[in-house]
Design an enzyme around this catalytic site. Sequence first.
Site, PDB file in Angstrom:
ATOM      1  N   HIS A 126      23.094   3.555 -19.698  1.00  0.00           N
ATOM      2  CA  HIS A 126      22.038   3.793 -18.708  1.00  0.00           C
ATOM      3  C   HIS A 126      22.411   3.244 -17.329  1.00  0.00           C
ATOM      4  O   HIS A 126      21.544   2.820 -16.563  1.00  0.00           O
ATOM      5  CB  HIS A 126      20.712   3.182 -19.189  1.00  0.00           C
ATOM      6  CG  HIS A 126      20.141   3.897 -20.374  1.00  0.00           C
ATOM      7  ND1 HIS A 126      19.200   3.350 -21.198  1.00  0.00           N
ATOM      8  CD2 HIS A 126      20.402   5.125 -20.882  1.00  0.00           C
ATOM      9  CE1 HIS A 126      18.895   4.209 -22.159  1.00  0.00           C
ATOM     10  NE2 HIS A 126      19.624   5.288 -21.993  1.00  0.00           N
ATOM     11  N   HIS A 160      24.865   6.949 -29.569  1.00  0.00           N
ATOM     12  CA  HIS A 160      23.572   7.617 -29.366  1.00  0.00           C
ATOM     13  C   HIS A 160      23.529   8.920 -30.161  1.00  0.00           C
ATOM     14  O   HIS A 160      24.518   9.304 -30.774  1.00  0.00           O
ATOM     15  CB  HIS A 160      23.292   7.850 -27.879  1.00  0.00           C
ATOM     16  CG  HIS A 160      24.298   8.695 -27.147  1.00  0.00           C
ATOM     17  ND1 HIS A 160      24.346  10.061 -27.260  1.00  0.00           N
ATOM     18  CD2 HIS A 160      25.298   8.355 -26.287  1.00  0.00           C
ATOM     19  CE1 HIS A 160      25.313  10.525 -26.479  1.00  0.00           C
ATOM     20  NE2 HIS A 160      25.914   9.519 -25.887  1.00  0.00           N
ATOM     21  N   GLU A 185      24.473  16.758 -26.303  1.00  0.00           N
ATOM     22  CA  GLU A 185      25.162  15.809 -25.435  1.00  0.00           C
ATOM     23  C   GLU A 185      25.973  14.748 -26.166  1.00  0.00           C
ATOM     24  O   GLU A 185      25.692  13.562 -26.058  1.00  0.00           O
ATOM     25  CB  GLU A 185      24.144  15.130 -24.508  1.00  0.00           C
ATOM     26  CG  GLU A 185      22.893  14.577 -25.198  1.00  0.00           C
ATOM     27  CD  GLU A 185      21.991  13.835 -24.216  1.00  0.00           C
ATOM     28  OE1 GLU A 185      22.481  12.940 -23.506  1.00  0.00           O
ATOM     29  OE2 GLU A 185      20.795  14.172 -24.153  1.00  0.00           O
ATOM     30  N   ASP A 210      25.339  12.075 -14.952  1.00  0.00           N
ATOM     31  CA  ASP A 210      24.215  12.602 -15.732  1.00  0.00           C
ATOM     32  C   ASP A 210      23.081  12.779 -14.737  1.00  0.00           C
ATOM     33  O   ASP A 210      22.467  11.795 -14.308  1.00  0.00           O
ATOM     34  CB  ASP A 210      23.860  11.609 -16.842  1.00  0.00           C
ATOM     35  CG  ASP A 210      22.775  12.136 -17.772  1.00  0.00           C
ATOM     36  OD1 ASP A 210      22.083  13.093 -17.405  1.00  0.00           O
ATOM     37  OD2 ASP A 210      22.620  11.562 -18.866  1.00  0.00           O
ATOM     38  N   ASP A 216      18.807  18.686 -17.432  1.00  0.00           N
ATOM     39  CA  ASP A 216      19.443  17.416 -17.822  1.00  0.00           C
ATOM     40  C   ASP A 216      20.899  17.724 -18.168  1.00  0.00           C
ATOM     41  O   ASP A 216      21.190  18.204 -19.261  1.00  0.00           O
ATOM     42  CB  ASP A 216      18.677  16.845 -19.024  1.00  0.00           C
ATOM     43  CG  ASP A 216      19.238  15.521 -19.519  1.00  0.00           C
ATOM     44  OD1 ASP A 216      20.125  14.965 -18.856  1.00  0.00           O
ATOM     45  OD2 ASP A 216      18.777  15.056 -20.582  1.00  0.00           O
ATOM     46  N   ASP A 257       0.818  -1.218   0.000  1.00  0.00           N
ATOM     47  CA  ASP A 257       0.000   0.000   0.000  1.00  0.00           C
ATOM     48  C   ASP A 257       0.854   1.272   0.000  1.00  0.00           C
ATOM     49  O   ASP A 257       0.392   2.350   0.353  1.00  0.00           O
ATOM     50  CB  ASP A 257      -0.957  -0.003   1.199  1.00  0.00           C
ATOM     51  CG  ASP A 257      -0.217  -0.146   2.515  1.00  0.00           C
ATOM     52  OD1 ASP A 257       1.023  -0.335   2.477  1.00  0.00           O
ATOM     53  OD2 ASP A 257      -0.864  -0.063   3.574  1.00  0.00           O
ATOM     54  N   HIS A 314      12.817  13.684 -21.846  1.00  0.00           N
ATOM     55  CA  HIS A 314      12.801  13.513 -23.306  1.00  0.00           C
ATOM     56  C   HIS A 314      11.458  14.091 -23.731  1.00  0.00           C
ATOM     57  O   HIS A 314      10.449  13.391 -23.750  1.00  0.00           O
ATOM     58  CB  HIS A 314      12.936  12.039 -23.708  1.00  0.00           C
ATOM     59  CG  HIS A 314      14.258  11.458 -23.316  1.00  0.00           C
ATOM     60  ND1 HIS A 314      14.532  10.122 -23.301  1.00  0.00           N
ATOM     61  CD2 HIS A 314      15.414  12.058 -22.931  1.00  0.00           C
ATOM     62  CE1 HIS A 314      15.783   9.918 -22.908  1.00  0.00           C
ATOM     63  NE2 HIS A 314      16.331  11.077 -22.676  1.00  0.00           N
ATOM     64  N   GLU A 340      26.954  17.284 -21.485  1.00  0.00           N
ATOM     65  CA  GLU A 340      25.562  17.586 -21.852  1.00  0.00           C
ATOM     66  C   GLU A 340      25.112  18.914 -21.272  1.00  0.00           C
ATOM     67  O   GLU A 340      25.215  19.141 -20.064  1.00  0.00           O
ATOM     68  CB  GLU A 340      24.635  16.468 -21.331  1.00  0.00           C
ATOM     69  CG  GLU A 340      23.161  16.760 -21.574  1.00  0.00           C
ATOM     70  CD  GLU A 340      22.257  15.596 -21.181  1.00  0.00           C
ATOM     71  OE1 GLU A 340      22.628  14.807 -20.281  1.00  0.00           O
ATOM     72  OE2 GLU A 340      21.169  15.476 -21.779  1.00  0.00           O
ATOM     73  N   ARG A 391      30.781  11.982 -21.476  1.00  0.00           N
ATOM     74  CA  ARG A 391      29.670  12.691 -22.121  1.00  0.00           C
ATOM     75  C   ARG A 391      29.648  14.098 -21.542  1.00  0.00           C
ATOM     76  O   ARG A 391      29.944  14.281 -20.344  1.00  0.00           O
ATOM     77  CB  ARG A 391      28.330  11.975 -21.881  1.00  0.00           C
ATOM     78  CG  ARG A 391      27.149  12.685 -22.523  1.00  0.00           C
ATOM     79  CD  ARG A 391      25.866  11.833 -22.627  1.00  0.00           C
ATOM     80  NE  ARG A 391      25.326  11.400 -21.365  1.00  0.00           N
ATOM     81  CZ  ARG A 391      25.437  10.178 -20.879  1.00  0.00           C
ATOM     82  NH1 ARG A 391      26.092   9.241 -21.554  1.00  0.00           N
ATOM     83  NH2 ARG A 391      24.912   9.870 -19.711  1.00  0.00           N
ATOM     84  N   TYR A 428      32.574   6.524 -25.695  1.00  0.00           N
ATOM     85  CA  TYR A 428      32.590   5.421 -24.725  1.00  0.00           C
ATOM     86  C   TYR A 428      33.487   4.325 -25.274  1.00  0.00           C
ATOM     87  O   TYR A 428      33.160   3.722 -26.301  1.00  0.00           O
ATOM     88  CB  TYR A 428      31.159   4.910 -24.505  1.00  0.00           C
ATOM     89  CG  TYR A 428      30.181   6.054 -24.318  1.00  0.00           C
ATOM     90  CD1 TYR A 428      29.972   6.630 -23.067  1.00  0.00           C
ATOM     91  CD2 TYR A 428      29.527   6.617 -25.427  1.00  0.00           C
ATOM     92  CE1 TYR A 428      29.121   7.706 -22.918  1.00  0.00           C
ATOM     93  CE2 TYR A 428      28.669   7.693 -25.283  1.00  0.00           C
ATOM     94  CZ  TYR A 428      28.466   8.242 -24.031  1.00  0.00           C
ATOM     95  OH  TYR A 428      27.625   9.323 -23.885  1.00  0.00           O
ATOM     96  N   HIS A 477      17.942  15.808 -27.458  1.00  0.00           N
ATOM     97  CA  HIS A 477      16.486  15.594 -27.493  1.00  0.00           C
ATOM     98  C   HIS A 477      15.823  16.862 -27.000  1.00  0.00           C
ATOM     99  O   HIS A 477      16.471  17.708 -26.366  1.00  0.00           O
ATOM    100  CB  HIS A 477      16.115  14.394 -26.599  1.00  0.00           C
ATOM    101  CG  HIS A 477      16.733  14.446 -25.225  1.00  0.00           C
ATOM    102  ND1 HIS A 477      16.189  15.183 -24.202  1.00  0.00           N
ATOM    103  CD2 HIS A 477      17.874  13.904 -24.722  1.00  0.00           C
ATOM    104  CE1 HIS A 477      16.965  15.050 -23.118  1.00  0.00           C
ATOM    105  NE2 HIS A 477      18.003  14.297 -23.404  1.00  0.00           N
TER     106      HIS A 477
HETATM  107  N1  GLY Z   1      19.490  11.896 -18.818  1.00  0.00           N
HETATM  108  C1  GLY Z   1      18.851  11.357 -19.944  1.00  0.00           C
HETATM  109  C2  GLY Z   1      19.452  11.812 -21.184  1.00  0.00           C
HETATM  110  O1  GLY Z   1      20.496  12.431 -21.160  1.00  0.00           O
HETATM  111  O2  GLY Z   1      18.900  11.639 -22.232  1.00  0.00           O
HETATM  112 MN    MN Z   2      19.753  14.141 -22.196  1.00  0.00          MN
HETATM  113 MN    MN Z   3      21.254  13.381 -19.442  1.00  0.00          MN
END
Ligand code: GLY
Ligand code: MN
Ligand code: MN
Length: 439
Positions: free
Chosen positions: A240, A347, A382, A257, A268, A37, A358, A405, A403, A386, A351
Amino acid sequence: MSFPIQECSARRQQLMTAMGEGVAIIPTAPEVVRNRDSHYPYRFDSYFYYLTGFTEPEALLMLIAGKTPKSILFCRDKNKEREIWDGFRYGAEAAKTEFGFDETYTIDQLDVVVPKLLGNQPKLHFSLGADTQWDTKVINWLSGLREQGRMGISTPDEMADVRKLVDELRLVKTPYELGLMQRSADIAAGAHLRAMQKVKVGKMENEIEAEFLHEFYRKGAQAPAYTSIVAGGKNACTLHYNANNCLLNDGDLLLIDAGCELDGYASDITRTFPVNGQFTAAQKDIYELVLAAQVAAIDKVNPKNHWNAPHEAALQVLVQGFIDAGLCQGTVDEVLENGSYRQFYMHRTGHWLGLDVHDAGEYKNKAGDWRMLQAGNVLTVEPGCYIRPADNVPEHFWNIGIRIEDDVAVTKTGCEVLTKAAPKTVVEIEACMADVRSG
Ligand code: GLY
Ligand code: MN
Ligand code: MN
C-alpha cells in the site's frame, strides 16, 4: 453528473420488490472536515447514489415497499445565500421532478416525517452499524414511536440490513453501468500509457502521479478512484505504498496502481514497467511469470467458474514459477500446502469492482461456497510478485515488485477485459517506451 432517472428508479423498484414489505432508510455520506473549516472533496455514499443518482450531501432516501411502493427523498432546500458560497443545490421541489421521486421533503423535516412513515410498518430495512450518527437517529425515531404505543402505533417487528439486498443488485452491472465502467477504464488505461511515455530516469514518483491526475481530469473523470500507488524500485514491495516521493532510478522498475472514478464508477489498473524503458533479464523473468499467471486467471473468468477459480489458476502458475526460479522449494502441491509462496505473493488475485473500488457483494453464497461468476459481474484480476531482500533469495531478484491488474467484465460466454488498452506485454511496453530509451 447525470444518471438516467429510469436507471435509478428501476433499481428502487427492484429493491422494493426484494424487500417485499416495510420501509428502507438509506442516508448518504456526511461531509468530512479535513482541517478546521475545509472539507475533503465530497463523495456521496455508494448505496444511496446507486438508488438515487443524487450527489448532494445531507440527503436520505426512504422507500416504502408493498402494494403502493413509494420512494421519498429528503434533501437540502434551496438557499440563495449558501448557493452564493457553495454552489447550486436542487432543493426538494426540483429534486422530485429531476430525479423521479414520488415525494420529496427538505432534510430539516426528517424528524417530523420519518417517524410518521415508520409507524405501523412490519419491517425496517436499515444498515445498523454503518454509521453511529444515523444509528442514533433511527433509535430515537423508534423510541419516539414506542411512546405512542397506546395510540395504536406500532414499531416494526423486524429489522434487516438493507445493504445486503442492494449488494445483490450492485453485483450485476446493467449495460449502462458497463458502458460507464468501460469509459472509466479507457481513461485510466490512457493515463497508464501516458505515464510510460513521460517517465524518465531522475524524475520523481510524484511527477508521474501528476501525469495521472492530468489525464484523469482532462478526460472527464471526477477523481482518482483511490490514492494512486506510484512505486519505484523497492517501494513496489510495499503493497500500500503511497508516499510517492522518491526518485526514479536507472535500472529500477516502476509499479503504478492507479484508476479513476467516472460518474461514481471506478477503474483499477496496475502496470509495472522499467524506468529506463528496458527490462533487465531478471525483471523480465519475473514479469513474464506474473503475466502468465494473469493470463491463466483471466482465462477462468466465465460463468462456468466460481469466484475463486481465477485465484487458484494464478497460484498454480506463480508457485510453479517460484519453484523454477529457486524461490520456493518442493512440489507445487507442497508449496501451496505449506504456504511458503506467501513470502512473494501475499494477497488475493482480485475483488469486485464498481461504485467502490473494492465493490459491494459477497464472495461466498449462504452455504459457504464460492459464488459462481455471472454475466454482468465486474472484477479485477491482479496477481503479483514482491521480492524483498532475504537470505533465501538470489540477489538478482532483490527488490523486484511486480503487479499486473486489469478490470474484467463477465459475459454470457466468457469475459471482456475493459482495460486492455493499457500496454501489458514486454514487447508492447518496450515499444511504447522507445522514445524514453532514446532520451
Ligand atoms: N488499487 C486497489 C487494489 O488494487 O485493490
Ligand atoms: Mn485492485
Ligand atoms: Mn489496484
